[in-house]
Design a protein around this motif. Sequence first.
Motif, PDB file in Angstrom:
ATOM      1  N   CYS A 106     -13.745   3.155 -10.029  1.00 22.72           N
ATOM      2  CA  CYS A 106     -12.494   3.878  -9.753  1.00 22.72           C
ATOM      3  C   CYS A 106     -12.225   4.922 -10.836  1.00 22.72           C
ATOM      4  O   CYS A 106     -11.860   6.067 -10.545  1.00 22.72           O
ATOM      5  CB  CYS A 106     -11.314   2.904  -9.661  1.00 22.72           C
ATOM      6  N   ASN A 110     -12.173   8.950 -10.288  1.00 24.16           N
ATOM      7  CA  ASN A 110     -10.975   9.661 -10.718  1.00 24.16           C
ATOM      8  C   ASN A 110     -11.348  10.809 -11.672  1.00 24.16           C
ATOM      9  O   ASN A 110     -10.826  11.927 -11.562  1.00 24.16           O
ATOM     10  CB  ASN A 110     -10.007   8.688 -11.381  1.00 24.16           C
ATOM     11  N   ARG A 138      -5.474  -8.072  -3.115  1.00 24.26           N
ATOM     12  CA  ARG A 138      -4.343  -7.430  -3.795  1.00 24.26           C
ATOM     13  C   ARG A 138      -4.822  -6.707  -5.050  1.00 24.26           C
ATOM     14  O   ARG A 138      -4.442  -5.563  -5.322  1.00 24.26           O
ATOM     15  CB  ARG A 138      -3.282  -8.483  -4.144  1.00 24.26           C
ATOM     16  N   LEU A 141      -6.986  -3.574  -4.005  1.00 21.04           N
ATOM     17  CA  LEU A 141      -6.124  -2.494  -3.508  1.00 21.04           C
ATOM     18  C   LEU A 141      -5.281  -1.912  -4.638  1.00 21.04           C
ATOM     19  O   LEU A 141      -5.027  -0.697  -4.674  1.00 21.04           O
ATOM     20  CB  LEU A 141      -5.241  -2.987  -2.362  1.00 21.04           C
ATOM     21  N   GLY A 142      -4.864  -2.751  -5.561  1.00 21.32           N
ATOM     22  CA  GLY A 142      -4.091  -2.288  -6.710  1.00 21.32           C
ATOM     23  C   GLY A 142      -4.871  -1.293  -7.561  1.00 21.32           C
ATOM     24  O   GLY A 142      -4.316  -0.299  -8.043  1.00 21.32           O
ATOM     25  N   LEU A 144      -7.388   0.632  -6.457  1.00 16.33           N
ATOM     26  CA  LEU A 144      -7.509   1.866  -5.674  1.00 16.33           C
ATOM     27  C   LEU A 144      -6.241   2.710  -5.820  1.00 16.33           C
ATOM     28  O   LEU A 144      -6.300   3.931  -6.005  1.00 16.33           O
ATOM     29  CB  LEU A 144      -7.751   1.544  -4.194  1.00 16.33           C
ATOM     30  N   LYS A 145      -5.091   2.047  -5.751  1.00 23.91           N
ATOM     31  CA  LYS A 145      -3.806   2.743  -5.868  1.00 23.91           C
ATOM     32  C   LYS A 145      -3.612   3.300  -7.283  1.00 23.91           C
ATOM     33  O   LYS A 145      -3.193   4.445  -7.463  1.00 23.91           O
ATOM     34  CB  LYS A 145      -2.671   1.789  -5.510  1.00 23.91           C
ATOM     35  N   LYS A 146      -3.919   2.497  -8.289  1.00 25.76           N
ATOM     36  CA  LYS A 146      -3.749   2.903  -9.692  1.00 25.76           C
ATOM     37  C   LYS A 146      -4.497   4.202  -9.998  1.00 25.76           C
ATOM     38  O   LYS A 146      -3.984   5.082 -10.688  1.00 25.76           O
ATOM     39  CB  LYS A 146      -4.247   1.783 -10.613  1.00 25.76           C
ATOM     40  N   LYS A 148      -5.715   6.256  -7.583  1.00 22.33           N
ATOM     41  CA  LYS A 148      -5.562   7.170  -6.436  1.00 22.33           C
ATOM     42  C   LYS A 148      -6.921   7.486  -5.793  1.00 22.33           C
ATOM     43  O   LYS A 148      -7.277   8.643  -5.579  1.00 22.33           O
ATOM     44  CB  LYS A 148      -4.849   8.445  -6.862  1.00 22.33           C
ATOM     45  N   ASP A 150      -9.513   7.218  -2.639  1.00 24.92           N
ATOM     46  CA  ASP A 150      -9.620   7.047  -1.192  1.00 24.92           C
ATOM     47  C   ASP A 150     -10.540   5.843  -0.944  1.00 24.92           C
ATOM     48  O   ASP A 150     -11.682   5.832  -1.426  1.00 24.92           O
ATOM     49  CB  ASP A 150     -10.213   8.314  -0.580  1.00 24.92           C
TER      50      ASP A 150
END
Length: 168
Positions: A106, A110, A138, A141-142, A144-146, A148, A150
């Motif tokens: 990730c 980024n 969780r 997904l956390g 991926l969100k942290k 950003k 796709d």
Amino acid sequence: KTMIINLLIILSEELMKLNRINEDDEKDNLLDEKLEGLNDALNLNWFEVYLQPKFRAIDGSIYGAEALLRINHPEYGIISPAKFIPLLEKEKLIGMIDLYVFENICKLLNKWRSEKRKLLPISVNYSRVTVLENGILRKTLGLLKKYKIDPSLIIIEITESVGNLEKQ
């Protein structure tokens, strides 16, 4: 005479039990040493994530990569995952390492995005042990969100290295 033979048999069985206990203690000590070494590897940043490119056969172009984990030990050099993954799976510590690799990928994606580089999908291995952990979705997904990221840029592959796995 029979009584002496029976006593010898009983004594022999007891000695065998003591040997098994000593062998188990030695195995536990060896396991503790190995786990301590893995903790050192994590704390001292000896774990390294490498990318193995995936090429199209038709034209040789790169269409993605697979994340590979190694330990780069200062004394022993590069250590194959075949030497440490089974132990991590057995001790149910593999999830921490799988998430370590996932987060590193990730971070890399980024970084590439901020550098305006072309983003290609990267495959990351998750152990079957990891997939059964509570909260793994969780946490994934956390991350991926942290960063950003796709979700289509990371392909999670489930390894088959643990046989006869039962959810506990």
